[in-house]
Design a protein around this motif. Sequence first.
Motif, short mmCIF file in Angstrom:
data_model
loop_
_atom_site.label_atom_id
_atom_site.label_comp_id
_atom_site.label_asym_id
_atom_site.label_seq_id
_atom_site.Cartn_x
_atom_site.Cartn_y
_atom_site.Cartn_z
N ALA A 23 -5.93 4.77 12.17
CA ALA A 23 -5.29 4.09 11.05
C ALA A 23 -5.14 2.60 11.32
O ALA A 23 -5.29 1.78 10.40
CB ALA A 23 -3.93 4.72 10.77
N LEU A 24 -4.86 2.21 12.57
CA LEU A 24 -4.79 0.78 12.90
C LEU A 24 -6.14 0.11 12.72
O LEU A 24 -6.24 -1.02 12.21
CB LEU A 24 -4.30 0.60 14.35
N LYS A 25 -7.22 0.80 13.13
CA LYS A 25 -8.56 0.24 12.93
C LYS A 25 -8.85 0.06 11.45
O LYS A 25 -9.39 -0.96 11.02
CB LYS A 25 -9.61 1.16 13.55
N LYS A 26 -8.49 1.07 10.67
CA LYS A 26 -8.74 1.02 9.23
C LYS A 26 -7.91 -0.08 8.57
O LYS A 26 -8.40 -0.80 7.69
CB LYS A 26 -8.41 2.37 8.61
N ALA A 27 -6.65 -0.24 9.00
CA ALA A 27 -5.77 -1.25 8.41
C ALA A 27 -6.25 -2.67 8.71
O ALA A 27 -6.01 -3.59 7.92
CB ALA A 27 -4.35 -1.06 8.92
N SER A 28 -6.91 -2.87 9.84
CA SER A 28 -7.37 -4.22 10.21
C SER A 28 -8.62 -4.62 9.44
O SER A 28 -9.03 -5.78 9.49
CB SER A 28 -7.64 -4.30 11.70
N GLY A 29 -9.23 -3.66 8.76
CA GLY A 29 -10.43 -3.97 7.97
C GLY A 29 -11.62 -4.27 8.87
O GLY A 29 -12.55 -4.96 8.44
N GLY A 30 -11.61 -3.81 10.11
CA GLY A 30 -12.73 -4.03 11.01
C GLY A 30 -12.68 -5.37 11.70
O GLY A 30 -13.61 -5.73 12.42
N PRO A 32 -11.25 -7.67 14.55
CA PRO A 32 -10.53 -7.48 15.81
C PRO A 32 -9.22 -8.29 15.88
O PRO A 32 -8.23 -7.81 16.43
CB PRO A 32 -11.51 -7.96 16.88
N ASN A 33 -9.22 -9.51 15.34
CA ASN A 33 -8.01 -10.33 15.42
C ASN A 33 -6.86 -9.68 14.64
O ASN A 33 -5.71 -9.71 15.09
CB ASN A 33 -8.27 -11.75 14.91
N ASN A 34 -7.17 -9.12 13.47
CA ASN A 34 -6.13 -8.46 12.68
C ASN A 34 -5.61 -7.21 13.41
O ASN A 34 -4.40 -6.93 13.38
CB ASN A 34 -6.66 -8.07 11.30
N MET A 35 -6.51 -6.50 14.06
CA MET A 35 -6.09 -5.30 14.78
C MET A 35 -5.19 -5.66 15.97
O MET A 35 -4.16 -5.01 16.22
CB MET A 35 -7.31 -4.50 15.27
N VAL A 36 -5.53 -6.71 16.70
CA VAL A 36 -4.70 -7.15 17.83
C VAL A 36 -3.33 -7.58 17.31
O VAL A 36 -2.30 -7.26 17.92
CB VAL A 36 -5.40 -8.31 18.60
N ARG A 37 -3.29 -8.29 16.18
CA ARG A 37 -2.01 -8.72 15.60
C ARG A 37 -1.16 -7.50 15.22
O ARG A 37 0.04 -7.46 15.50
CB ARG A 37 -2.26 -9.60 14.37
N ASP A 38 -1.78 -6.49 14.61
CA ASP A 38 -1.04 -5.29 14.22
C ASP A 38 -0.52 -4.53 15.45
O ASP A 38 0.60 -4.03 15.44
CB ASP A 38 -1.93 -4.36 13.39
N ILE A 39 -1.34 -4.48 16.50
CA ILE A 39 -0.91 -3.78 17.72
C ILE A 39 0.24 -4.54 18.37
O ILE A 39 1.22 -3.93 18.84
CB ILE A 39 -2.09 -3.60 18.70
N GLN A 40 0.17 -5.86 18.41
CA GLN A 40 1.24 -6.65 19.02
C GLN A 40 2.53 -6.59 18.21
O GLN A 40 3.61 -6.81 18.75
CB GLN A 40 0.80 -8.11 19.20
N ALA A 41 2.44 -6.25 16.94
CA ALA A 41 3.64 -6.14 16.11
C ALA A 41 4.40 -4.84 16.38
O ALA A 41 5.54 -4.70 15.96
CB ALA A 41 3.25 -6.23 14.62
N ILE A 42 3.76 -3.91 17.09
CA ILE A 42 4.42 -2.63 17.39
C ILE A 42 5.18 -2.79 18.71
O ILE A 42 4.61 -3.17 19.74
CB ILE A 42 3.38 -1.50 17.50
#
Length: 161
Positions: A23-30, A32-42
């Motif tokens: 779900a994190l991969k899908k939320a970042s839209g592919g 990598p920078n958005n995915m890292v930001r989402d992971i760091q927000a957790i």
Amino acid sequence: MQRPANEVMQSVVFSAVLDAMQALKKASGGLPNNMVRDIQAIHANVTFADLPKDVQDAIVESTRAAFTMLLKEGYAVGPKQQMQQSRPLDRVPERDRRPRPPGDGPRRSPRPPRGDGPGRPRGDGPGRPRGDGPGKPGGGPSGPGGPNRPRRKPKGKPRLS
């Protein structure tokens, strides 16, 4: 065959983590920078509402799947009060606690009386003085063990005096 609860919970948690990562991969839209930001927000104090919508949906779906898997494996899931009322019976039946009618003898043989008796020489009991009585070395004519105990034969070669 029913799997152990530990094994079932391990597979439930593992699949929930995998679903959340997807779900994190899908939320970042592919990206990598958005995915890292989402992971760091957790972090430890993050709330359910702070997570991306796709991760929230994955958690809801994983929770439903976990309860379904537990029920399929034969484990009961429900409110605490309801589960305590419907506990399975113990394997060992509870003993009968009704008062017994008078004259009904004891179920077990009574304990032997304490104190001086045929198998208990004076001075050996608890709370008694440990003086020189029969049963003590050099304390009586019959030697150790009291008057009813036969003497043992000495071991080894006989001594000539």
